[in-house]
Design an enzyme around this catalytic site. Structure first.
Site, PDB file in Angstrom:
ATOM      1  N   ASP A   8       0.789  -1.258   0.000  1.00 55.02           N
ATOM      2  CA  ASP A   8       0.000   0.000   0.000  1.00 55.02           C
ATOM      3  C   ASP A   8       0.812   1.294   0.000  1.00 55.02           C
ATOM      4  O   ASP A   8       0.471   2.240   0.746  1.00 55.02           O
ATOM      5  CB  ASP A   8      -0.947   0.024   1.216  1.00 55.02           C
ATOM      6  CG  ASP A   8      -1.995  -1.088   1.195  1.00 55.02           C
ATOM      7  OD1 ASP A   8      -1.979  -1.897   0.266  1.00 55.02           O
ATOM      8  OD2 ASP A   8      -2.821  -1.129   2.133  1.00 55.02           O
ATOM      9  N   ASP A  46      -4.593  -0.780  -1.794  1.00 52.24           N
ATOM     10  CA  ASP A  46      -5.877  -0.549  -1.138  1.00 52.24           C
ATOM     11  C   ASP A  46      -6.782   0.089  -2.202  1.00 52.24           C
ATOM     12  O   ASP A  46      -6.403   1.105  -2.802  1.00 52.24           O
ATOM     13  CB  ASP A  46      -5.647   0.395   0.061  1.00 52.24           C
ATOM     14  CG  ASP A  46      -6.591   0.137   1.221  1.00 52.24           C
ATOM     15  OD1 ASP A  46      -6.929  -1.035   1.487  1.00 52.24           O
ATOM     16  OD2 ASP A  46      -6.971   1.118   1.906  1.00 52.24           O
ATOM     17  N   HIS A  48     -10.720   0.887  -2.686  1.00 53.57           N
ATOM     18  CA  HIS A  48     -12.092   0.869  -2.184  1.00 53.57           C
ATOM     19  C   HIS A  48     -13.092   1.522  -3.141  1.00 53.57           C
ATOM     20  O   HIS A  48     -12.807   2.590  -3.695  1.00 53.57           O
ATOM     21  CB  HIS A  48     -12.170   1.655  -0.868  1.00 53.57           C
ATOM     22  CG  HIS A  48     -11.324   1.116   0.239  1.00 53.57           C
ATOM     23  ND1 HIS A  48     -11.422  -0.164   0.713  1.00 53.57           N
ATOM     24  CD2 HIS A  48     -10.351   1.706   0.999  1.00 53.57           C
ATOM     25  CE1 HIS A  48     -10.571  -0.342   1.712  1.00 53.57           C
ATOM     26  NE2 HIS A  48      -9.887   0.775   1.898  1.00 53.57           N
ATOM     27  N   HIS A  81     -10.593   7.161   1.673  1.00 53.98           N
ATOM     28  CA  HIS A  81      -9.222   7.005   1.168  1.00 53.98           C
ATOM     29  C   HIS A  81      -9.157   5.916   0.104  1.00 53.98           C
ATOM     30  O   HIS A  81      -9.986   5.007   0.083  1.00 53.98           O
ATOM     31  CB  HIS A  81      -8.269   6.656   2.328  1.00 53.98           C
ATOM     32  CG  HIS A  81      -8.531   5.293   2.904  1.00 53.98           C
ATOM     33  ND1 HIS A  81      -9.516   5.073   3.833  1.00 53.98           N
ATOM     34  CD2 HIS A  81      -7.962   4.083   2.663  1.00 53.98           C
ATOM     35  CE1 HIS A  81      -9.537   3.786   4.158  1.00 53.98           C
ATOM     36  NE2 HIS A  81      -8.610   3.150   3.457  1.00 53.98           N
ATOM     37  N   LYS A 106      -7.158  -4.889  -2.816  1.00 56.12           N
ATOM     38  CA  LYS A 106      -7.921  -5.340  -1.641  1.00 56.12           C
ATOM     39  C   LYS A 106      -8.850  -4.233  -1.168  1.00 56.12           C
ATOM     40  O   LYS A 106      -8.631  -3.059  -1.497  1.00 56.12           O
ATOM     41  CB  LYS A 106      -6.963  -5.763  -0.524  1.00 56.12           C
ATOM     42  CG  LYS A 106      -6.057  -4.643  -0.043  1.00 56.12           C
ATOM     43  CD  LYS A 106      -5.006  -5.192   0.895  1.00 56.12           C
ATOM     44  CE  LYS A 106      -4.135  -4.097   1.441  1.00 56.12           C
ATOM     45  NZ  LYS A 106      -4.868  -3.082   2.223  1.00 56.12           N
ATOM     46  N   CYS A 151      -1.980  -2.631   7.735  1.00 57.96           N
ATOM     47  CA  CYS A 151      -1.873  -3.547   6.595  1.00 57.96           C
ATOM     48  C   CYS A 151      -0.585  -4.359   6.606  1.00 57.96           C
ATOM     49  O   CYS A 151      -0.592  -5.527   6.217  1.00 57.96           O
ATOM     50  CB  CYS A 151      -2.083  -2.780   5.305  1.00 57.96           C
ATOM     51  SG  CYS A 151      -3.816  -2.235   5.186  1.00 57.96           S
TER      52      CYS A 151
END
Ligand code: VGL
Ligand code: ZN
Length: 204
Positions: A8, A46, A48, A81, A106, A151
């Protein structure tokens, strides 16, 4: 076979980003230098959806840092984020990605968060990283990136449990420290599980 898993290193986790980690950008030259020691390098991202359940903004009357029950799991609420396709979700510009063989995304399921680069927080869905590393007969896993107490720690704990000889390169990681001492406690927890916490100078 050893592999480096870069966790990340994205704009939102660096100074100026939405979930900025103190000194997050300072690990970049260390991570770039370290890559010479590895023939296999993978990264996590990351990633989302805007309506993700880990964002305080998606739960009326809540603020970042609060803990809610998200479909049966305790969930720390975060600022918005690493939204898919946003600048904040991109890898930091100075990070050398030329040798990276695969990227595992993820946090794509709105119903559950995913700190680990292997599995979501309910240990249900896989990112594919375990099968990938297994197929390439990786035995030794080295972790760097952001954030040490989320993480990186969750990826290390999963990697260790999955049977990899797992190392965290401490000076190539930085943490959130939501509560003072979180990073120190994360380091202790990882060491107690049998994970080797090392310094980059021990590799080069
Ligand atoms: C992370 C909080 C929320 C991390 C990701 O990369 O450590 N922390 N999402
Ligand atoms: Zn996240």
């Amino acid at each position: 076979m050893k592999a480096l898993y870069i966790i990340d290193i994205q704009n939102d986790f660096c100074p100026g980003g939405a979930l900025a980690v103190d000194e997050g950008d300072q690990i970049i030259p260390v991570v770039n230098r370290l890559q010479d020691n590895f023939d296999l390098i993978i990264m996590s991202q990351d990633w989302h959806p805007a309506d993700h359940g880990s964002f305080a903004a998606n739960h009326e009357g809540t603020n970042p840092g609060e803990i809610i029950d998200l479909h049966g799991l305790d969930q720390i609420l975060w600022p918005v984020h690493c939204v898919q396709g946003s600048h904040g979700a991109e890898f930091v510009e100075g990070l050398n990605t030329h040798k990276v063989a695969a990227i595992f995304r993820k946090g794509t399921d709105v119903t559950i968060d995913s700190y680990s680069g292997f599995y979501d927080n309910g240990q249900r869905a896989s990112t594919g990283a375990f099968g990938y590393l297994k197929e390439l007969e990786v035995t030794d896993l080295y972790l760097v990136g952001l954030a040490t107490d989320y993480c990186v720690k969750f990826t290390a704990m999963d990697g260790n449990r999955l049977g990899f000889n797992t190392h965290v390169i401490q000076d190539a990681c930085r943490g959130v420290n939501l509560q003072p001492g979180d990073v120190d406690r994360a380091i202790e927890e990882m060491q107690a599980a049998g994970i080797k916490v090392i310094n980059s100078s021990q590799l080069v």
